[in-house]
Motif scaffolding. Structure first.
Motif, PDB file in Angstrom:
ATOM      1  N   UNK A  60      16.019  13.225  10.719  1.00  0.00           N
ATOM      2  CA  UNK A  60      15.587  14.583  10.393  1.00  0.00           C
ATOM      3  C   UNK A  60      14.630  14.673   9.228  1.00  0.00           C
ATOM      4  N   UNK A  61      14.471  13.586   8.464  1.00  0.00           N
ATOM      5  CA  UNK A  61      13.588  13.627   7.309  1.00  0.00           C
ATOM      6  C   UNK A  61      12.167  13.207   7.667  1.00  0.00           C
ATOM      7  N   UNK A  62      11.899  12.844   8.917  1.00  0.00           N
ATOM      8  CA  UNK A  62      10.563  12.398   9.277  1.00  0.00           C
ATOM      9  C   UNK A  62      10.424  10.900   9.160  1.00  0.00           C
ATOM     10  N   UNK A  63      11.504  10.195   9.398  1.00  0.00           N
ATOM     11  CA  UNK A  63      11.455   8.730   9.441  1.00  0.00           C
ATOM     12  C   UNK A  63      11.567   8.315  10.901  1.00  0.00           C
ATOM     13  N   UNK A  64      10.823   7.305  11.247  1.00  0.00           N
ATOM     14  CA  UNK A  64      10.731   6.954  12.666  1.00  0.00           C
ATOM     15  C   UNK A  64      11.355   5.600  12.984  1.00  0.00           C
ATOM     16  N   UNK A  65      12.032   5.028  12.009  1.00  0.00           N
ATOM     17  CA  UNK A  65      12.661   3.714  12.257  1.00  0.00           C
ATOM     18  C   UNK A  65      14.112   3.934  12.673  1.00  0.00           C
ATOM     19  N   UNK A  66      14.795   2.830  12.824  1.00  0.00           N
ATOM     20  CA  UNK A  66      16.188   2.878  13.264  1.00  0.00           C
ATOM     21  C   UNK A  66      17.033   3.661  12.254  1.00  0.00           C
ATOM     22  N   UNK A  67      17.701   4.733  12.678  1.00  0.00           N
ATOM     23  CA  UNK A  67      18.412   5.579  11.713  1.00  0.00           C
ATOM     24  C   UNK A  67      19.764   5.007  11.290  1.00  0.00           C
ATOM     25  N   UNK A  68      20.177   5.382  10.088  1.00  0.00           N
ATOM     26  CA  UNK A  68      21.482   4.948   9.594  1.00  0.00           C
ATOM     27  C   UNK A  68      22.601   5.846  10.114  1.00  0.00           C
ATOM     28  N   UNK A 169       6.680  -9.983  12.679  1.00  0.00           N
ATOM     29  CA  UNK A 169       5.386  -9.500  12.181  1.00  0.00           C
ATOM     30  C   UNK A 169       5.323  -7.990  12.278  1.00  0.00           C
ATOM     31  N   UNK A 170       5.968  -7.446  13.307  1.00  0.00           N
ATOM     32  CA  UNK A 170       5.916  -6.002  13.516  1.00  0.00           C
ATOM     33  C   UNK A 170       7.139  -5.612  14.335  1.00  0.00           C
ATOM     34  N   UNK A 171       7.441  -4.335  14.370  1.00  0.00           N
ATOM     35  CA  UNK A 171       8.547  -3.866  15.200  1.00  0.00           C
ATOM     36  C   UNK A 171       9.895  -4.143  14.557  1.00  0.00           C
ATOM     37  N   UNK A 172      10.907  -4.321  15.396  1.00  0.00           N
ATOM     38  CA  UNK A 172      12.279  -4.456  14.894  1.00  0.00           C
ATOM     39  C   UNK A 172      12.933  -5.717  15.429  1.00  0.00           C
ATOM     40  N   UNK A 173      13.886  -6.193  14.680  1.00  0.00           N
ATOM     41  CA  UNK A 173      14.773  -7.242  15.163  1.00  0.00           C
ATOM     42  C   UNK A 173      16.182  -6.662  15.160  1.00  0.00           C
ATOM     43  N   UNK A 227      10.194  -4.940   4.615  1.00  0.00           N
ATOM     44  CA  UNK A 227      11.222  -5.041   5.651  1.00  0.00           C
ATOM     45  C   UNK A 227      12.405  -4.188   5.210  1.00  0.00           C
ATOM     46  N   UNK A 228      12.887  -3.338   6.110  1.00  0.00           N
ATOM     47  CA  UNK A 228      14.086  -2.554   5.799  1.00  0.00           C
ATOM     48  C   UNK A 228      15.195  -3.037   6.718  1.00  0.00           C
ATOM     49  N   UNK A 229      16.286  -3.488   6.125  1.00  0.00           N
ATOM     50  CA  UNK A 229      17.414  -3.970   6.922  1.00  0.00           C
ATOM     51  C   UNK A 229      18.549  -2.959   6.801  1.00  0.00           C
ATOM     52  N   UNK A 230      18.907  -2.372   7.927  1.00  0.00           N
ATOM     53  CA  UNK A 230      19.994  -1.390   7.978  1.00  0.00           C
ATOM     54  C   UNK A 230      21.160  -2.077   8.678  1.00  0.00           C
ATOM     55  N   UNK A 231      22.336  -2.069   8.049  1.00  0.00           N
ATOM     56  CA  UNK A 231      23.471  -2.781   8.639  1.00  0.00           C
ATOM     57  C   UNK A 231      24.692  -1.894   8.670  1.00  0.00           C
ATOM     58  N   UNK A 232      25.453  -1.999   9.736  1.00  0.00           N
ATOM     59  CA  UNK A 232      26.678  -1.213   9.818  1.00  0.00           C
ATOM     60  C   UNK A 232      27.517  -1.591  11.014  1.00  0.00           C
ATOM     61  N   UNK A 233      28.630  -0.920  11.101  1.00  0.00           N
ATOM     62  CA  UNK A 233      29.519  -1.113  12.233  1.00  0.00           C
ATOM     63  C   UNK A 233      28.862  -0.529  13.483  1.00  0.00           C
ATOM     64  N   UNK A 234      29.083  -1.175  14.630  1.00  0.00           N
ATOM     65  CA  UNK A 234      28.597  -0.627  15.886  1.00  0.00           C
ATOM     66  C   UNK A 234      29.764   0.123  16.538  1.00  0.00           C
ATOM     67  N   UNK A 235      29.531   1.399  16.824  1.00  0.00           N
ATOM     68  CA  UNK A 235      30.606   2.214  17.410  1.00  0.00           C
ATOM     69  C   UNK A 235      30.424   2.326  18.911  1.00  0.00           C
ATOM     70  N   UNK A 236      31.529   2.376  19.609  1.00  0.00           N
ATOM     71  CA  UNK A 236      31.511   2.584  21.059  1.00  0.00           C
ATOM     72  C   UNK A 236      31.380   4.097  21.332  1.00  0.00           C
ATOM     73  N   UNK A 237      30.942   4.467  22.528  1.00  0.00           N
ATOM     74  CA  UNK A 237      30.783   5.897  22.821  1.00  0.00           C
ATOM     75  C   UNK A 237      32.094   6.659  22.625  1.00  0.00           C
TER      76      UNK A 237
END
Ligand code: GLA
Length: 694
Positions: A60-68, A169-173, A227-237
């Protein structure tokens, strides 16, 4: 806003809107380095200058990368945008989204005497309707554009912690683990380095999630190349739904840094693991005999009693009875879940063996796998509903077992009671706590995914057992090293690094694991030759040298050894006991491989121990000088190759001296000029011991 560690600074810039920007995470900055940066911007961006390197990026802040954060209320309130409302320096930032009615608390810590940053987040639903949380990261870490190379740690069963280089070099891992346990193949550690970073040279940043379940680590290349590394738990639906007023707290993200290469990064992580993470007793790590590979399921009480006597004569201090002691447990098809001693194998229960072990002065340890049951068990025949499943679907077996719904209080109480009864009845000082399968369609009685609750319930079980039995130590095993993260390490004292006991494979596995884990928690055993996993044959010296730096043990039946082998193994055990004060408290060092030869070591103020291994046949005519890192340059050290190592017949006079009284050199000479090591055949190794002369 800043936090300072020993050699590091986290510098944050508060934003008028949104959460603080990470200006810097790395080398320590001088005082007064606070403040916002001026940023030149290209065309066609948002009119406002949005900080991409946010501590907690949201859409919602205008960031286009993987959200936290990914959350919504029935498809509404989905575009989170937080504004800071309060902060206690960089230690604790409180922020609110008044539109989506969310409260966020970010907590950070960086010990002043260390270089590992920790972060965690708590999200509270301040709205009037339930909030579905699809993802909540523990935070983010920014690395500068020169962090061009990445390393991941994965593999498979008996092949864990394989360090694999990659670039972005670009994109995400994306590093996602969906196995319901930490896993063999997607260990939650991502390292980024400067180009050409080696063992002792270069800058390295490491991000680890201390969590024993599903995880998600995303590295995004930002617009300025950082490089921005965002890490967290992966939740199931549907796994997390917060009712009004309810909160969700994340596991802890750990970020390490060093400008002394990969070995430096290990040192940063090890220092933090030793304090404050680990709850390690002050006693030396006991040399262990584990019965698995020597006995498998064929338990014979009389023979095990003789094995224990032989183990004690070898100098072993902890005797661990592995799988196979329970009723119906003659193979892995049955017997899991009931925790009842097989009276056919042990007519008087486990007491005679356990008392024999303790009477010999050894600690008695027992293998358990509390989270599991075979369908063919009283536990599941009486309570079929206790297994995690999805109604209407056939449950997939793995190792012919199912996972118990430990978050169900009734199931938890039954498992707790069974373990507590064993601990009260028998003189058990140690549990080898196994977890041998991944979670598939793991639904609870309400039909909802149970992955996250399962990890918390397992942690609670460990915590409660340790509170009730304060001297108890626990080893975390999951088909080898599939649960060796810092979440479980905070409540255990050892990990079973791998089911692979082949010394050559172990060199690679331990090298990867040692990026994060200090040697004293990494179980490493001398097993039989030929090796049970690979069929390779190795000398006892190679097998013992490779285990030497870790939490040392034996995984074979000592009654099968010749007198000469018993004698030699006893010598290696005695050597380990003599060296372990430095091995298990000193600083980790390592060197880049030279012509198939690798080196790791541990150094303290008075001593150093190195493991030099020739992994493949050397291609060059003469070995390159052996250079030893980590020593005090002006100090003089006596270098020896201690017993039970023996010179090979062709050793020169100079080399024979190393096996005797040793040779004396200055630390600086050993570090820079080095010395000529004895010739090493492929798949052999040496332990070098250095003692300061002054
Ligand atoms: C797992 C462990 C082994 C052993 C067996 C017993 O594979 O990793 O060390 O304990 O289970 O079944």
């Amino acid at each position: 806003m800043r936090l300072d560690g020993l050699n590091t600074t986290l510098l944050l810039a508060p934003r008028a809107e949104g959460l603080p920007e990470i200006v810097h995470w790395g080398a320590r900055l001088p005082d007064g380095a606070e403040g916002l940066r001026d940023r030149a911007r290209a065309n066609n961006l948002l009119d406002d200058d949005i900080a991409e390197a946010s501590l907690f990026p949201t859409a919602g802040t205008g960031l286009f990368r993987s959200p936290a954060l990914v959350a919504h209320r029935g498809g509404r309130d989905w575009s989170a945008a937080f504004t800071q409302v309060q902060s206690d320096g960089a230690l604790r930032v409180t922020a609110r989204d008044p539109v989506a009615r969310l409260l966020l608390v970010l907590e950070m810590a960086l010990p002043p005497d260390g270089d590992v940053l920790s972060m965690r987040v708590t999200l509270t639903n301040e709205g009037e309707a339930p909030l579905t949380v699809d993802h909540l990261a523990s935070g983010a870490v920014r690395m500068p554009p020169e962090a061009t190379e990445l390393r991941t740690y994965g593999g498979r069963w008996a092949h864990e912690f394989t360090e694999t280089p990659t670039t972005l070099r670009d994109g995400s891992l994306l590093l996602e683990n969906r196995r319901g346990r930490t896993s063999h193949d997607r260990f939650p550690l991502l390292v980024a380095t400067t180009a050409g970073c080696g063992e002792a040279v270069g800058t390295a940043w490491g991000v680890h999630l201390g969590w024993s379940g599903n995880s998600r680590i995303v590295a995004d290349r930002l617009g300025d190349g950082s490089l921005l590394v965002v890490a967290g738990e992966l939740l199931m639906p549907g796994e997390v739904e917060l009712v009004p007023g309810e909160s969700l707290a994340t596991p802890t993200l750990y970020a390490g840094w060093s400008d002394a290469g990969m070995a430096g990064l290990s040192r940063s992580f090890h220092a933090y693991a030793r304090a404050p993470l680990l709850q390690m007793p002050a006693t030396p790590r006991p040399v262990t005999l584990n019965t698995w590979e020597g006995t498998y399921f064929a338990h014979d009480e009389a023979r095990l009693i003789r094995e224990a006597t032989a183990a004690s004569a070898l100098g072993i201090e902890r005797f661990v009875l592995d799988d196979g002691w329970m009723v119906a447990r003659d193979h892995d098809h049955a017997g899991l879940g009931d925790w009842i001693v097989d009276l056919a194998k042990y007519p008087n229960g486990l007491e005679p063996l356990a008392r024999h072990v303790t009477a010999l002065g050894m600690q008695f340890g027992l293998w358990v796998e509390p989270e599991m049951a075979n369908p063919d068990s009283a536990a599941l025949r009486e309570h079929p509903e206790a297994a995690l499943s999805v109604a209407g679907r056939e449950q997939r077996l793995s190792r012919r077992q199912l996972v118990l719904d430990l978050a169900d209080p009734a199931v938890w109480a039954r498992v707790y009671a069974a373990l507590d009864a064993l601990l009260r009845k028998l003189p058990i000082g140690y549990l080898k706590w196994d977890m041998n399968r991944d979670l598939v369609a793991a639904g609870n009685a309400a039909g909802r995914p149970a992955h996250r609750a399962q990890v918390h319930a397992t942690y609670a079980l460990m915590d409660r057992l340790r509170a009730d039995h304060p001297a108890l130590e626990i080893e975390s095993c999951a088909s080898g090293g599939a649960r060796a993260d810092w979440g479980v390490l905070a409540r255990t004292q050892r990990v079973w690094t791998s089911d692979c006991n082949d010394a050559l494979e172990r060199l690679r596995i331990q090298r990867g694991a040692a990026r994060l884990l200090p040697p004293e928690v990494m179980g490493s055993h001398v097993a039989a030759s030929p090796n049970h996993q690979t069929g390779r044959r190795h000398t006892l010296a190679f097998r013992a040298a490779v285990a030497m730096l870790c939490h040392f043990g034996v995984e074979l039946d000592p009654l099968e050894l010749t007198d000469a082998e018993l004698d030699e193994l006893g010598g290696w055990i005695a050597l380990h006991k003599r060296l372990r004060p430095v091995l298990h408290a000193g600083r980790h060092v390592s060197a880049d491989a030279v012509d198939g030869r690798t080196l790791t070591g541990v150094v303290d103020d008075a001593r150093a121990v190195y493991l030099v291994a020739q992994e493949v046949a050397p291609a060059r005519a003469h070995p390159a000088p052996l250079r030893l890192p980590g020593l005090v340059p002006e100090a003089r050290y006596r270098v020896r190759i201690p017993a039970p190592q023996r010179p090979i017949a062709a050793a020169s006079y100079g080399h024979r001296a190393l096996y005797g009284e040793g040779v004396v050199h200055a630390g600086g000479t050993l570090a820079h000029a080095g010395f000529g090591p004895p010739p090493l055949r492929p798949e052999t190794a040496l332990i070098l011991e250095l003692t300061r002369e002054d």
